[in-house]
Design a protein around this motif. Structure first.
Motif, PDB file in Angstrom:
ATOM      1  N   SER A  14       1.094  -0.924  -0.095  1.00  0.00           N
ATOM      2  CA  SER A  14       0.022   0.005  -0.063  1.00  0.00           C
ATOM      3  C   SER A  14       0.464   1.437   0.049  1.00  0.00           C
ATOM      4  O   SER A  14       0.989   1.612   1.325  1.00  0.00           O
ATOM      5  CB  SER A  14      -0.958  -0.611   1.544  1.00  0.00           C
ATOM      6  N   PRO A  15       1.429   1.882  -1.625  1.00  0.00           N
ATOM      7  CA  PRO A  15       2.567   2.225  -1.311  1.00  0.00           C
ATOM      8  C   PRO A  15       1.259   4.686  -1.168  1.00  0.00           C
ATOM      9  O   PRO A  15       2.577   5.096  -0.102  1.00  0.00           O
ATOM     10  CB  PRO A  15       3.297   2.883  -2.712  1.00  0.00           C
ATOM     11  N   ASP A  16       1.187   4.313  -1.445  1.00  0.00           N
ATOM     12  CA  ASP A  16      -0.412   5.363  -1.404  1.00  0.00           C
ATOM     13  C   ASP A  16      -0.318   5.450  -0.134  1.00  0.00           C
ATOM     14  O   ASP A  16      -0.340   6.889   0.486  1.00  0.00           O
ATOM     15  CB  ASP A  16      -1.701   5.337  -2.035  1.00  0.00           C
ATOM     16  N   SER A  17      -0.482   5.061   0.720  1.00  0.00           N
ATOM     17  CA  SER A  17      -0.897   5.378   2.798  1.00  0.00           C
ATOM     18  C   SER A  17       0.054   5.237   3.251  1.00  0.00           C
ATOM     19  O   SER A  17       0.117   6.454   3.992  1.00  0.00           O
ATOM     20  CB  SER A  17      -2.117   3.747   2.630  1.00  0.00           C
ATOM     21  N   SER A 109      10.970  13.993   1.128  1.00  0.00           N
ATOM     22  CA  SER A 109      11.889  12.642  -0.595  1.00  0.00           C
ATOM     23  C   SER A 109      12.830  12.161   0.065  1.00  0.00           C
ATOM     24  O   SER A 109      12.601  10.659   0.380  1.00  0.00           O
ATOM     25  CB  SER A 109      12.424  14.419  -0.986  1.00  0.00           C
ATOM     26  N   PHE A 110      13.811  12.349   1.530  1.00  0.00           N
ATOM     27  CA  PHE A 110      14.541  11.973   2.068  1.00  0.00           C
ATOM     28  C   PHE A 110      13.552  10.532   3.157  1.00  0.00           C
ATOM     29  O   PHE A 110      14.382   9.296   3.281  1.00  0.00           O
ATOM     30  CB  PHE A 110      14.969  12.325   3.883  1.00  0.00           C
ATOM     31  N   CYS A 111      12.661  10.633   3.818  1.00  0.00           N
ATOM     32  CA  CYS A 111      11.705   9.913   4.328  1.00  0.00           C
ATOM     33  C   CYS A 111      11.472   8.775   3.971  1.00  0.00           C
ATOM     34  O   CYS A 111      10.663   7.626   4.122  1.00  0.00           O
ATOM     35  CB  CYS A 111      10.420  10.381   5.411  1.00  0.00           C
ATOM     36  N   CYS A 112      10.199   9.462   2.737  1.00  0.00           N
ATOM     37  CA  CYS A 112      10.164   8.803   1.255  1.00  0.00           C
ATOM     38  C   CYS A 112      10.615   7.176   0.397  1.00  0.00           C
ATOM     39  O   CYS A 112      11.088   6.545   0.626  1.00  0.00           O
ATOM     40  CB  CYS A 112       9.012   8.883   0.461  1.00  0.00           C
ATOM     41  N   HIS A 113      11.841   8.006   0.257  1.00  0.00           N
ATOM     42  CA  HIS A 113      13.199   7.907  -0.607  1.00  0.00           C
ATOM     43  C   HIS A 113      13.846   6.785   0.427  1.00  0.00           C
ATOM     44  O   HIS A 113      14.503   5.564  -0.030  1.00  0.00           O
ATOM     45  CB  HIS A 113      14.673   8.181  -0.713  1.00  0.00           C
ATOM     46  N   LEU A 151       9.611   1.131  -9.578  1.00  0.00           N
ATOM     47  CA  LEU A 151       9.032   2.983 -10.417  1.00  0.00           C
ATOM     48  C   LEU A 151       7.858   3.458 -10.424  1.00  0.00           C
ATOM     49  O   LEU A 151       7.355   4.459 -10.402  1.00  0.00           O
ATOM     50  CB  LEU A 151       9.392   2.520 -11.840  1.00  0.00           C
ATOM     51  N   ASP A 152       6.722   1.995 -10.384  1.00  0.00           N
ATOM     52  CA  ASP A 152       5.723   2.711  -9.840  1.00  0.00           C
ATOM     53  C   ASP A 152       5.513   2.754  -8.898  1.00  0.00           C
ATOM     54  O   ASP A 152       4.446   4.502  -8.554  1.00  0.00           O
ATOM     55  CB  ASP A 152       4.788   1.278  -9.825  1.00  0.00           C
ATOM     56  N   ILE A 153       6.088   2.732  -7.450  1.00  0.00           N
ATOM     57  CA  ILE A 153       6.296   3.585  -5.990  1.00  0.00           C
ATOM     58  C   ILE A 153       6.874   4.150  -6.495  1.00  0.00           C
ATOM     59  O   ILE A 153       6.199   5.392  -5.445  1.00  0.00           O
ATOM     60  CB  ILE A 153       6.675   1.996  -5.026  1.00  0.00           C
ATOM     61  N   GLU A 154       7.763   4.391  -6.757  1.00  0.00           N
ATOM     62  CA  GLU A 154       8.857   5.618  -7.424  1.00  0.00           C
ATOM     63  C   GLU A 154       7.608   6.681  -7.478  1.00  0.00           C
ATOM     64  O   GLU A 154       7.402   8.629  -7.255  1.00  0.00           O
ATOM     65  CB  GLU A 154       9.439   5.874  -7.789  1.00  0.00           C
ATOM     66  N   LYS A 159       4.070  11.762  -6.880  1.00  0.00           N
ATOM     67  CA  LYS A 159       2.739  12.131  -6.284  1.00  0.00           C
ATOM     68  C   LYS A 159       2.382  12.642  -4.867  1.00  0.00           C
ATOM     69  O   LYS A 159       1.489  13.983  -5.056  1.00  0.00           O
ATOM     70  CB  LYS A 159       1.775  10.951  -6.943  1.00  0.00           C
ATOM     71  N   ALA A 160       3.189  12.224  -4.123  1.00  0.00           N
ATOM     72  CA  ALA A 160       2.524  11.981  -3.020  1.00  0.00           C
ATOM     73  C   ALA A 160       3.293  13.146  -2.455  1.00  0.00           C
ATOM     74  O   ALA A 160       3.161  14.314  -0.672  1.00  0.00           O
ATOM     75  CB  ALA A 160       2.738  10.989  -1.916  1.00  0.00           C
ATOM     76  N   ILE A 161       4.269  13.636  -2.830  1.00  0.00           N
ATOM     77  CA  ILE A 161       5.254  14.108  -2.519  1.00  0.00           C
ATOM     78  C   ILE A 161       4.644  15.885  -2.606  1.00  0.00           C
ATOM     79  O   ILE A 161       4.997  17.188  -2.049  1.00  0.00           O
ATOM     80  CB  ILE A 161       6.826  13.897  -2.233  1.00  0.00           C
ATOM     81  N   TYR A 162       5.096  16.045  -4.128  1.00  0.00           N
ATOM     82  CA  TYR A 162       4.936  17.311  -4.789  1.00  0.00           C
ATOM     83  C   TYR A 162       3.637  17.782  -4.926  1.00  0.00           C
ATOM     84  O   TYR A 162       3.707  18.685  -6.086  1.00  0.00           O
ATOM     85  CB  TYR A 162       5.663  17.851  -5.898  1.00  0.00           C
ATOM     86  N   GLY A 163       2.578  16.829  -5.181  1.00  0.00           N
ATOM     87  CA  GLY A 163       1.192  16.970  -4.826  1.00  0.00           C
ATOM     88  C   GLY A 163       1.021  16.609  -7.083  1.00  0.00           C
ATOM     89  O   GLY A 163      -0.271  18.050  -7.215  1.00  0.00           O
ATOM     90  N   VAL A 164       1.838  17.116  -7.567  1.00  0.00           N
ATOM     91  CA  VAL A 164       1.221  16.548  -9.215  1.00  0.00           C
ATOM     92  C   VAL A 164       0.660  15.159  -9.431  1.00  0.00           C
ATOM     93  O   VAL A 164       0.551  14.618  -8.376  1.00  0.00           O
ATOM     94  CB  VAL A 164       2.817  16.020 -10.476  1.00  0.00           C
ATOM     95  N   ARG A 165       0.291  15.192 -10.723  1.00  0.00           N
ATOM     96  CA  ARG A 165      -1.111  13.843 -11.150  1.00  0.00           C
ATOM     97  C   ARG A 165      -0.181  13.030 -11.230  1.00  0.00           C
ATOM     98  O   ARG A 165       1.004  12.626 -11.478  1.00  0.00           O
ATOM     99  CB  ARG A 165      -1.408  14.105 -11.984  1.00  0.00           C
ATOM    100  N   LEU A 166      -1.137  11.198 -11.132  1.00  0.00           N
ATOM    101  CA  LEU A 166      -0.114  10.133 -11.291  1.00  0.00           C
ATOM    102  C   LEU A 166       0.307   9.824 -12.550  1.00  0.00           C
ATOM    103  O   LEU A 166       2.276   9.666 -12.921  1.00  0.00           O
ATOM    104  CB  LEU A 166      -1.103   9.084 -10.829  1.00  0.00           C
ATOM    105  N   ILE A 167       0.092  10.577 -13.659  1.00  0.00           N
ATOM    106  CA  ILE A 167       0.266  10.019 -15.032  1.00  0.00           C
ATOM    107  C   ILE A 167       1.241  11.350 -15.442  1.00  0.00           C
ATOM    108  O   ILE A 167       2.304  10.903 -16.608  1.00  0.00           O
ATOM    109  CB  ILE A 167      -0.825  10.623 -15.844  1.00  0.00           C
TER     110      ILE A 167
END
Length: 200
Positions: A14-17, A109-113, A151-154, A159-167
């Motif tokens: 569950s990467p999004d969560s 970025s540090f925490c998620c990476h 790559l999908d998780i990255e 998307k989660a860090i910078y608030g961009v769309r998934l595409i």
């Protein structure tokens, strides 16, 4: 879905969560503990692979093995910080979405990476430092599927860090992958070019 110290494993489910809760927490403690767990697993599994497939044997004593774990942990922290700083700079300086630059967020970025970077290092290390490992068809398929999932998780992490769309995040990851492959190809063929120049 979340865990205090095992998000590095839950991120595959569950990467999004995981990323949402990590960014919301604004704390590097849990990601650092995750890096320590990865360092222990990485060291134990790595030593086992070296003993089985490398041309030399290792039999480290417990104090030496513990020092190796903390050394790997320290390297993980440095690499994670360096990668996070570089990618955060690239995304916020070089990329614009609707004529607006992305907002810098190094801590997120540090925490998620920290949850995915050790897996990349493990995959790359297997190919670089264990040439005698028998890479069967099943092994290659599993490695490719794991890389696609990473790559999908990255992309979901961007998307989660910078608030961009998934595409848009998928596009950023695709461009990033092309640049990495291009750089690796240059590094691979440069040794043959240098050898040819020296022989002329």
């Amino acid at each position: 879905m979340r865990s205090r110290f095992f998000n590095g494993f839950l991120v595959f489910i569950s990467p999004d969560s995981v990323f949402k809760n990590t960014i919301k927490a604004e704390s590097a403690f849990e990601p650092i503990i995750s890096l320590l767990l990865f360092a222990g697993i990485f060291t134990a599994f790595g030593l086992q692979l070296i003993e089985q497939f490398a041309s030399y044997k290792l039999n480290p004593q417990f104090p030496v093995a513990l020092l190796v774990v903390f050394f790997v942990f320290f390297i993980f922290i440095l690499l994670n910080a360096g990668i996070s700083i570089f990618l955060d700079w690239v995304y916020t300086v070089c990329i614009k979405i609707r004529k607006e630059k992305l907002q810098s967020d190094f801590l997120s970025s540090f925490c998620c990476h920290a949850y995915i970077m050790p897996i990349w290092i493990f995959l790359i290390s297997i190919y670089l430092f264990l040439p005698n490992l028998e890479k069967t068809t099943i092994f290659v398929i599993i490695a490719v599927l794991l890389m696609i999932r990473l790559l999908d998780i990255e992309a979901r992490m961007i998307k989660a860090i910078y608030g961009v769309r998934l595409i848009q995040s998928y596009l950023l990851v695709f461009v990033q992958l092309i640049l990495v492959v291009f750089g690796a190809s240059l590094a691979y063929f440069s040794k043959y070019i240098i050898k040819y120049i020296n022989n002329v």
